[in-house]
Design a protein around this motif. Structure first.
Motif, PDB file in Angstrom:
ATOM      1  N   THR A 259       0.858  -1.190   0.000  1.00 19.95           N
ATOM      2  CA  THR A 259       0.000   0.000   0.000  1.00 19.95           C
ATOM      3  C   THR A 259       0.892   1.238   0.000  1.00 19.95           C
ATOM      4  N   GLY A 260       0.273   2.394  -0.153  1.00 13.76           N
ATOM      5  CA  GLY A 260       1.053   3.633  -0.106  1.00 13.76           C
ATOM      6  C   GLY A 260       1.788   3.784   1.202  1.00 13.76           C
ATOM      7  N   ARG A 261       1.136   3.401   2.281  1.00 18.06           N
ATOM      8  CA  ARG A 261       1.744   3.507   3.604  1.00 18.06           C
ATOM      9  C   ARG A 261       2.977   2.609   3.716  1.00 18.06           C
ATOM     10  N   ILE A 262       2.842   1.349   3.263  1.00 21.86           N
ATOM     11  CA  ILE A 262       3.973   0.427   3.298  1.00 21.86           C
ATOM     12  C   ILE A 262       5.073   0.916   2.363  1.00 21.86           C
ATOM     13  N   PHE A 263       4.672   1.480   1.228  1.00 22.93           N
ATOM     14  CA  PHE A 263       5.660   1.979   0.266  1.00 22.93           C
ATOM     15  C   PHE A 263       6.537   3.058   0.903  1.00 22.93           C
ATOM     16  N   GLY A 264       5.919   3.933   1.693  1.00 25.65           N
ATOM     17  CA  GLY A 264       6.697   4.962   2.384  1.00 25.65           C
ATOM     18  C   GLY A 264       7.721   4.357   3.326  1.00 25.65           C
ATOM     19  N   HIS A 265       7.301   3.337   4.095  1.00 22.61           N
ATOM     20  CA  HIS A 265       8.233   2.642   4.986  1.00 22.61           C
ATOM     21  C   HIS A 265       9.342   1.955   4.189  1.00 22.61           C
ATOM     22  N   LEU A 266       8.969   1.396   3.042  1.00 29.12           N
ATOM     23  CA  LEU A 266       9.926   0.668   2.213  1.00 29.12           C
ATOM     24  C   LEU A 266      11.013   1.601   1.693  1.00 29.12           C
ATOM     25  N   VAL A 267      10.612   2.773   1.226  1.00 23.48           N
ATOM     26  CA  VAL A 267      11.586   3.760   0.747  1.00 23.48           C
ATOM     27  C   VAL A 267      12.544   4.127   1.875  1.00 23.48           C
ATOM     28  N   GLN A 268      11.995   4.393   3.057  1.00 23.02           N
ATOM     29  CA  GLN A 268      12.843   4.740   4.196  1.00 23.02           C
ATOM     30  C   GLN A 268      13.833   3.631   4.516  1.00 23.02           C
ATOM     31  N   SER A 269      13.352   2.399   4.512  1.00 24.53           N
ATOM     32  CA  SER A 269      14.203   1.262   4.856  1.00 24.53           C
ATOM     33  C   SER A 269      15.362   1.120   3.874  1.00 24.53           C
ATOM     34  N   TYR A 270      15.062   1.188   2.584  1.00 21.26           N
ATOM     35  CA  TYR A 270      16.109   1.012   1.572  1.00 21.26           C
ATOM     36  C   TYR A 270      17.108   2.158   1.587  1.00 21.26           C
ATOM     37  N   VAL A 271      16.608   3.378   1.697  1.00 20.01           N
ATOM     38  CA  VAL A 271      17.513   4.536   1.673  1.00 20.01           C
ATOM     39  C   VAL A 271      18.402   4.549   2.910  1.00 20.01           C
TER      40      VAL A 271
END
Length: 626
Positions: free
Chosen positions: A289-301
């Motif tokens: 979801t958009g919410r998970i996507f935000g967490h995913l970006v943070q995690s990878y960066v």
């Protein structure tokens, strides 16, 4: 539902070669509960990436195009718009910083931008100019570095012999690949083949050379990576959109001023992207979801910035912990807020309270299931159900206390006049005991007819009768109108009446406890059904993920066999077999991590016997008063 973004915002900032996430963009993404389809466009600077993204957004302007040789996009910019084909999905468009920017002069930084685009996308569009020749393929050397920049499994779960072999599984998790060739001025013709399609043109450019020389190996490497890593390949060629003079203001041109063939190619491109791009998934097939996507970006960066290599498995674990904890909290909040309505009506009968509990417990677990994923061992689900059951036990006690208080108040009010008579000595005379019994029986009759007393009515009446039996005995003994024999008979009747009420109250408690036990069994069964449905959904997602990978590998193998690359086809056969073994292994892990814990839950966590004992103690606590 979150309102569409009116313009792009920066998602990942690139300041002096250092990547960091824009907190405002993540905050915006947190509002999106819908699944996201993520389309990234990568390529060298000043190749028209932003124009394609604006077309995908259905807008004339948005992502900065620029009209000079300077790169306009820094970092990664994001635009979230409703998916034009699929209601209930959000299309996330990512415009990446141009590769090979001379001002930046940092190829490592370019590699991480490209890596992030691969990690985050459902569809990856590589945008280039001119033709797909060897120079163009060599410029896409970033794809050959992905095996060094991305890990599938965490070091703790990866066997030593898998260290150099896991990159063949990239196809399970990598996005679809589109090569967009801009300013294409040639005819789509090949020698000895004549007219070809765009896809055939791409396949021709990605053909491998036979032989094991260093020259052939270097030539084949980027081509082999593109063929092996991405599940699908697609090509679109775009002619010049307008004359050279008008190119500098392309975004402001009316459609009538743009070359019709370019508009047609753009429409075909848009239609394909919208139809073929899938919802972004994590390893294991979990929808993002958009919410998970935000967490995913943070995690990878954050991982990249720390100097470590992003790991898909670790990302899933981190995302699951965040989402499952939030799902637990939201599920409990749903249950507690839903029970507030019935709580405001306390005291209520047990049927009313139990029915509301079952309804809201089901709603809470349903809400949890919507958001949770990869809850192996049902750690978070167990915690939610334990918290729900604990709150329910507290409500049972509060309801009993409210009933107890109300019943005592009713009896106190009804007995007040009688108590005044006792104080004045109205019953301390011949015939006083009979008068006392008449008045007391009237109090009990009025009490029994009083509505909405709750489930402590019999227990409170039992205590009342026990307390007043002492008072009645004193009045009985002082009544001179009665003989000693009659007094003894009346005393036995008093004791029998109290005992009868005690039995009635105990019987009522046992019936209610039995009712609770049966309802908990039904509730427990419903929870198990929800778990099994959730686990089956996740199992199918994992199987589909592997099925797509196998299909992609088999298609590539058939092509290699057709063109005589027998050795490479044999290597692919081994990879296909390993993927099939992984599928069987996942089924075994599914049974171990999901089915077996269901048995444990049935035996331990939601033990009906324990629930029975808990509620029995709760009743006893509420019923026994000093």
């Amino acid at each position: 539902m979150c309102s569409p973004m009116s313009e792009p915002i920066c998602l990942v900032e690139n300041v002096d070669g250092s990547l960091c996430v824009n907190a405002g963009a993540v905050e915006h993404l947190s509002k999106y509960d819908q699944p996201v389809v993520v389309v990234s466009v990568v390529g060298f600077y000043r190749t028209g990436k932003s124009y394609l993204l604006n077309r995908l957004a259905g807008k004339q302007t948005g992502f900065a195009l620029g009209s000079t040789i300077e790169s306009k996009t820094k970092g990664i910019w994001m635009w979230c718009v409703p998916h034009p084909y699929n209601a209930g999905q959000t299309l996330v468009l990512l415009d990446t910083e141009g590769l090979g920017d001379v001002d930046k002069g940092d190829s490592k930084n370019d590699a991480w931008i490209f890596c992030l685009a691969v990690l985050l996308s459902s569809t990856l569009v590589y945008n280039s100019r001119g033709t797909i020749d060897n120079t163009a393929v060599e410029k896409l050397h970033y794809v050959t570095e992905l095996a060094e920049q991305i890990r599938i499994k965490s070091p703790s779960s990866r066997a030593a012999e898998e260290e150099d072999e896991e990159d063949f599984t990239f196809v399970q998790f990598f996005p679809n690949f589109i090569w967009a060739v801009r300013d294409f001025s040639l005819e789509l013709e090949l020698e000895k083949r004549g007219q070809v399609t765009e896809d055939e043109y791409l396949d021709f450019a990605l053909q491998l050379k036979k032989g094991l020389s260093m020259k052939n190996t270097n030539y084949n490497l980027p081509r082999q990576c593109i063929r092996n890593y991405f599940p699908t390949r697609k090509c679109f060629v775009f002619p010049f959109p307008a004359s050279q003079e008008k190119m500098v203001c392309l975004e402001s041109l009316d459609e009538s001023e743009i070359v019709p063939k370019f508009l047609a190619a753009t429409k075909q491109f848009r239609d394909y992207v919208f139809a073929a791009s899938k919802v972004k998934t994590l390893k294991g097939g979990y929808r993002v979801t958009g919410r998970i996507f935000g967490h995913l970006v943070q995690s990878y960066v954050e991982t990249i910035s720390s100097g470590k290599v992003p790991c898909l498995e670790n990302a899933v674990v981190v995302m699951a912990q965040i989402e499952n904890q939030t799902a637990l909290e939201e599920g409990l909040e749903v249950y507690q807020s839903g029970m507030e309505q019935v709580k405001s009506l306390f005291p209520v009968n047990l049927n009313t309270l139990s029915a509301e509990h079952q309804k809201m417990s089901n709603v809470a677990s349903t809400e949890f299931m919507k958001r949770s994923f990869k809850d192996e061992g049902q750690e978070y689900f167990n915690k939610l159900m334990e918290a729900v059951d604990k709150h329910y036990a507290e409500l049972i006690t509060q309801n009993m206390e409210a009933s107890d208080k109300k019943c005592q108040l009713i009896l106190s009010d009804l007995y007040e006049k009688m108590n005044e008579g006792v104080q004045r000595g109205e019953y301390a005379k011949p015939g006083g005991y009979k008068l006392y019994c008449t008045h007391r029986d009237n109090v009990i009759t009025q009490y029994n007819s009083h509505p909405d007393k709750g489930n402590q009515a019999d227990a409170v009446l039992e205590r009342f009768m026990s307390e007043k039996s002492v008072e009645a005995k004193i009045i009985l003994q002082t009544d001179e109108q009665l003989t000693e024999c009659e007094k003894k008979v009346q005393e036995e009747k008093e004791q029998a009446a109290v005992l009868e009420q005690q039995c009635k109250a105990e019987q009522k408690r046992n019936l209610e406890l039995e009712q609770l036990m049966q309802e908990e069994k039904a509730n427990h069964k419903q929870r198990m059904q929800q778990l099994e449905m959730k686990f089956e959904e996740e199992r199918l997602q994992q199987q589909q993920e592997l099925d797509r990978a196998v299909e992609s590998k088999m298609a590539e193998q058939n092509e290699l066999l057709t063109k005589g690359f027998l050795e490479k086809a044999q290597v692919l056969e081994l990879e296909i077999e390993q993927l099939k073994k992984e599928k069987d292994k996942q089924s075994d892990n599914f049974f171990k991590n999901y089915i077996m814990p269901i048995v444990d839950i049935a035996r331990d966590v939601f033990s009906i016997v324990l629930q029975y004992e808990l509620m029995k103690k709760t009743y006893s606590k509420a019923s026994i008063k000093e």
